[in-house]
Design an enzyme around this catalytic site. Structure first.
Site, PDB file in Angstrom:
ATOM      1  N   HIS A 174     -23.089 -35.865   2.458  1.00 46.13           N
ATOM      2  CA  HIS A 174     -23.347 -37.032   1.605  1.00 46.13           C
ATOM      3  C   HIS A 174     -23.565 -36.582   0.174  1.00 46.13           C
ATOM      4  O   HIS A 174     -24.095 -35.498  -0.083  1.00 46.13           O
ATOM      5  CB  HIS A 174     -24.541 -37.846   2.104  1.00 46.13           C
ATOM      6  CG  HIS A 174     -25.802 -37.048   2.280  1.00 46.13           C
ATOM      7  ND1 HIS A 174     -26.029 -36.268   3.386  1.00 46.13           N
ATOM      8  CD2 HIS A 174     -26.901 -36.919   1.493  1.00 46.13           C
ATOM      9  CE1 HIS A 174     -27.223 -35.691   3.276  1.00 46.13           C
ATOM     10  NE2 HIS A 174     -27.760 -36.056   2.134  1.00 46.13           N
TER      11      HIS A 174
ATOM     12  N   HIS B 219     -25.443 -37.978  -3.275  1.00 48.50           N
ATOM     13  CA  HIS B 219     -26.363 -38.942  -3.875  1.00 48.50           C
ATOM     14  C   HIS B 219     -25.792 -39.397  -5.218  1.00 48.50           C
ATOM     15  O   HIS B 219     -25.350 -38.558  -6.014  1.00 48.50           O
ATOM     16  CB  HIS B 219     -27.720 -38.284  -4.167  1.00 48.50           C
ATOM     17  CG  HIS B 219     -28.443 -37.778  -2.953  1.00 48.50           C
ATOM     18  ND1 HIS B 219     -29.537 -38.405  -2.432  1.00 48.50           N
ATOM     19  CD2 HIS B 219     -28.220 -36.689  -2.171  1.00 48.50           C
ATOM     20  CE1 HIS B 219     -29.977 -37.724  -1.380  1.00 48.50           C
ATOM     21  NE2 HIS B 219     -29.195 -36.677  -1.199  1.00 48.50           N
TER      22      HIS B 219
HETATM   23  P1  AMP Z   1     -30.705 -34.828   1.844  1.00 49.96           P
HETATM   24  O1  AMP Z   1     -30.138 -34.502   3.202  1.00 49.96           O
HETATM   25  O2  AMP Z   1     -31.750 -33.854   1.389  1.00 49.96           O
HETATM   26  O3  AMP Z   1     -29.627 -35.025   0.825  1.00 49.96           O
HETATM   27  O4  AMP Z   1     -31.513 -36.186   1.953  1.00 49.96           O
HETATM   28  C1  AMP Z   1     -31.170 -37.226   2.837  1.00 49.96           C
HETATM   29  C2  AMP Z   1     -31.346 -38.536   2.133  1.00 49.96           C
HETATM   30  O5  AMP Z   1     -31.106 -39.555   3.097  1.00 49.96           O
HETATM   31  C3  AMP Z   1     -32.745 -38.809   1.537  1.00 49.96           C
HETATM   32  O6  AMP Z   1     -32.604 -39.190   0.182  1.00 49.96           O
HETATM   33  C4  AMP Z   1     -33.284 -39.945   2.390  1.00 49.96           C
HETATM   34  O7  AMP Z   1     -34.092 -40.838   1.656  1.00 49.96           O
HETATM   35  C5  AMP Z   1     -32.015 -40.602   2.891  1.00 49.96           C
HETATM   36  N1  AMP Z   1     -32.132 -41.310   4.147  1.00 49.96           N
HETATM   37  C6  AMP Z   1     -32.707 -40.864   5.286  1.00 49.96           C
HETATM   38  N2  AMP Z   1     -32.584 -41.782   6.272  1.00 49.96           N
HETATM   39  C7  AMP Z   1     -31.913 -42.826   5.739  1.00 49.96           C
HETATM   40  C8  AMP Z   1     -31.459 -44.086   6.259  1.00 49.96           C
HETATM   41  N3  AMP Z   1     -31.711 -44.461   7.513  1.00 49.96           N
HETATM   42  N4  AMP Z   1     -30.809 -44.922   5.419  1.00 49.96           N
HETATM   43  C9  AMP Z   1     -30.568 -44.552   4.137  1.00 49.96           C
HETATM   44  N5  AMP Z   1     -30.958 -43.383   3.605  1.00 49.96           N
HETATM   45  C10 AMP Z   1     -31.618 -42.529   4.387  1.00 49.96           C
END
Ligand code: AMP
Length: 140
Positions: A102, A104
């Site tokens: 993903h 951001h």
């Molecule tokens: P990272 O893997 O460090 O890039 O972070 C994962 C991101 O996913 C974080 O910013 C979380 O806030 C976000 N996140 C986790 N669970 C969910 C969800 N169910 N829906 C949307 N965002 C999520």
């Protein structure tokens, strides 16, 4: 490291858990981050499985980057931002918490810091911000 089909974004892709979706095409999906570090913080993912940048195929990377660019324009328009930050983490040591690739997308305003990570946003606020992005997407 192998792909875990039970990661939370895979569940979102399968419709097993809810998300505030703002954009979708054949290859990518975009939804709002539930712990946004800026209003309009959203996540771009490929629809097909890969853990992160390290095992992504050229096709997955191309699709995700095209959508990320499009979302950059959309969130800047939606929130009157002067810039956009793109973040992407790989493996736990690299800061990754969810193991489905993903990117951001964070709209940025002059002099305004990102909020600290880990704070859940009210679902009404997220829904309203998703509406703004969908409206902007229709214009960009
Ligand atoms: P990272 O893997 O460090 O890039 O972070 C994962 C991101 O996913 C974080 O910013 C979380 O806030 C976000 N996140 C986790 N669970 C969910 C969800 N169910 N829906 C949307 N965002 C999520």
């Amino acid at each position: 490291m192998s792909y875990d089909p039970d990661n939370i974004f895979a569940k979102i892709l399968r419709g097993e858990i809810p998300s505030a979706q703002v954009y979708e095409d054949d290859d990518t999906l975009v939804f709002m981050d539930i712990m946004p570090r800026a209003d309009g913080h959203c996540l771009v993912i490929p629809k097909t499985p890969c853990r992160n940048l390290l095992d992504a195929s050229p096709e997955q990377l191309l699709a995700v980057m095209n959508t990320t660019q499009r979302m950059g324009h959309a969130v800047m328009a939606a929130f009157g931002a002067q810039g956009v930050t793109i973040q992407q983490f790989n493996e736990a040591a690299g800061g990754q918490e969810v193991f489905h690739l993903h990117f951001h997308v964070l709209p940025r305003h002059e002099g305004q810091r990102l909020r600290p990570p880990g704070n859940m946003e009210d679902s009404d606020v997220i829904a309203a911000n998703a509406d703004k992005i969908r409206a902007a997407l229709a214009q960009v």
